[in-house]
Design a protein around this motif. Structure first.
Motif, mmCIF file in Angstrom:
data_model
loop_
_atom_site.group_PDB
_atom_site.id
_atom_site.type_symbol
_atom_site.label_atom_id
_atom_site.label_comp_id
_atom_site.label_asym_id
_atom_site.label_seq_id
_atom_site.Cartn_x
_atom_site.Cartn_y
_atom_site.Cartn_z
ATOM 1 N N ALA A 39 14.081 0.036 4.856
ATOM 2 C CA ALA A 39 14.741 -0.377 3.611
ATOM 3 C C ALA A 39 16.059 -1.091 3.892
ATOM 4 C CB ALA A 39 14.964 0.836 2.716
ATOM 5 N N SER A 70 5.354 -5.931 -11.603
ATOM 6 C CA SER A 70 5.148 -6.077 -10.158
ATOM 7 C C SER A 70 4.619 -7.454 -9.791
ATOM 8 C CB SER A 70 4.170 -5.004 -9.666
ATOM 9 O OG SER A 70 2.848 -5.269 -10.125
ATOM 10 N N TYR A 121 6.105 -5.849 5.685
ATOM 11 C CA TYR A 121 7.292 -6.580 5.232
ATOM 12 C C TYR A 121 7.948 -7.436 6.301
ATOM 13 C CZ TYR A 121 6.863 -3.520 1.188
ATOM 14 O OH TYR A 121 6.398 -2.855 0.077
ATOM 15 N N HIS A 123 7.228 -4.640 -7.613
ATOM 16 C CA HIS A 123 6.309 -4.292 -6.527
ATOM 17 C C HIS A 123 6.741 -3.005 -5.840
ATOM 18 C CE1 HIS A 123 4.332 -4.374 -2.582
ATOM 19 N NE2 HIS A 123 5.547 -4.255 -2.072
ATOM 20 N N MET A 124 8.036 -2.845 -5.611
ATOM 21 C CA MET A 124 8.504 -1.660 -4.893
ATOM 22 C C MET A 124 8.352 -0.398 -5.741
ATOM 23 S SD MET A 124 9.352 -0.875 -1.904
ATOM 24 C CE MET A 124 9.809 -2.471 -1.218
ATOM 25 N N TYR A 128 2.696 -9.510 3.676
ATOM 26 C CA TYR A 128 3.027 -9.260 2.270
ATOM 27 C C TYR A 128 2.818 -10.512 1.432
ATOM 28 C CZ TYR A 128 5.766 -8.827 -1.961
ATOM 29 O OH TYR A 128 6.160 -8.857 -3.277
ATOM 30 N N HIS A 131 4.803 0.396 -5.428
ATOM 31 C CA HIS A 131 4.521 0.943 -4.096
ATOM 32 C C HIS A 131 4.891 2.420 -4.018
ATOM 33 C CE1 HIS A 131 5.085 2.041 0.057
ATOM 34 N NE2 HIS A 131 6.405 2.029 -0.090
ATOM 35 N N MET A 140 13.404 1.228 -2.712
ATOM 36 C CA MET A 140 12.675 1.828 -1.606
ATOM 37 C C MET A 140 13.499 2.914 -0.926
ATOM 38 S SD MET A 140 11.184 -0.155 1.742
ATOM 39 C CE MET A 140 10.193 0.659 2.988
ATOM 40 N N GLY A 170 14.801 -4.406 -4.553
ATOM 41 C CA GLY A 170 13.615 -3.684 -4.100
ATOM 42 C C GLY A 170 13.917 -2.774 -2.927
ATOM 43 N N ARG A 225 11.096 -6.160 -7.159
ATOM 44 C CA ARG A 225 11.519 -4.815 -7.540
ATOM 45 C C ARG A 225 10.385 -4.070 -8.230
ATOM 46 N NH1 ARG A 225 16.880 -7.218 -10.285
ATOM 47 N NH2 ARG A 225 15.238 -8.693 -10.866
#
Length: 281
Positions: free
Chosen positions: A208, A72, A145, A79-80, A150, A83, A233, A229, A77
């Motif tokens: 998304a 992350s 976002y 990070h998502m 972010y 999340h 999501m 990502g 990707r």
């Protein structure tokens, strides 16, 4: 700087501290479950709920420890994935573990009454409304976002951890309001909760898709990472929300006659008796 702008992770403290906190949380839940069984051996405590809590701990550990945590820091990707684990999957598992009910059963009566008073408070009634939970969990994604927020969190470790805390708490609040087996002071009927869940599904999908198409998204990362990502999501969020819908159906129970949140009116009281008696979950 890593590709997605995250500060490089992987230090001993960043790995050891989350592991210790998660281990402590699991141990605390097991101790409370043991107290609940001892306080009322006939009712005991559901092993299924204990399993849900431990599952939530494992999901959080997967998100906060390597290799996902390291990924992350380097890739949007990652990070998502993080999340979704922190903000949707782990909160659902924690909500299904019924932590409030466990506390009410395990705490001494005086502490239990204090907890009930908190649940009765005006602030708790406002926070526990589905519209508030929806705004904090799904609505905040647009703020994250589609603004510089972010990118600001990727360069500040403290802001990064605050973001994790927001994902976890807001996700738990939404799962608790929609499908949690715990008592809630302002929980509407099943039809209304399904409507709120449908709004969350639609909002999540639209956000998304906008990120994937590059519309209004303010994310400093390569296009391939941003689109990847967004796909994670979109599809990962759909699965999490389907699980939440299944939990709503599974935890639904017909309403019992209540005088107020946390009380049941017995026949004697409805006929002019001594009044409502406490409801012990």
């Amino acid at each position: 700087m890593p590709a997605s702008g995250h500060p490089s992770g992987g230090t001993l403290l960043e790995t050891l501290l989350p592991a210790l906190v998660l281990t402590a949380a699991a141990c605390a839940y097991l101790v409370l479950a043991r107290r609940a069984r001892r306080a009322n051996p006939a009712r005991g405590w559901s092993r299924r709920r204990t399993t849900w809590f431990l599952t939530g701990v494992l999901l959080l550990g997967l998100a906060l420890l390597p290799p996902v945590a390291s990924f992350s820091h380097e890739d949007f990707r990652g990070h998502m994935i993080q999340h979704l684990l922190i903000g949707m999957y782990a909160p659902l598992a924690f909500a299904l573990s019924a932590p409030v009910t466990l506390l009410l059963r395990a705490l001494p009566p005086a502490r239990g009454r204090q907890l009930t008073a908190v649940l009765h408070s005006p602030a708790a009634r406002v926070i526990a409304r589905p519209a508030v939970a929806l705004t904090l969990s799904t609505g905040s994604l647009a703020l994250l976002y589609f603004t510089p927020l972010y990118n600001a969190t990727t360069s500040d470790p403290a802001a990064h951890w605050l973001l994790h805390a927001h994902f976890l708490l807001s996700g738990f609040l939404f799962a608790y309001v929609i499908a949690g087996p715990d008592p809630a002071p302002a929980r509407p009927g099943v039809r209304a909760r399904l409507v709120y869940l449908g709004v969350a599904v639609a909002a999540h999908a639209v956000i998304a898709q906008l990120i994937y198409g590059g519309f209004w998204a303010d994310i400093h990362a390569p296009i391939s990472q941003v689109q990847g990502g967004a796909e994670i999501m979109y599809y990962g969020g759909d699965i999490a929300e389907l699980l939440l819908a299944a939990a709503l159906v599974a935890t639904w129970r017909p309403d019992r006659p209540r005088a107020a949140f946390g009380t049941v009116v017995p026949k004697a009281a409805r006929a002019g008796g001594t009044g409502p008696e406490p409801l012990i979950p």
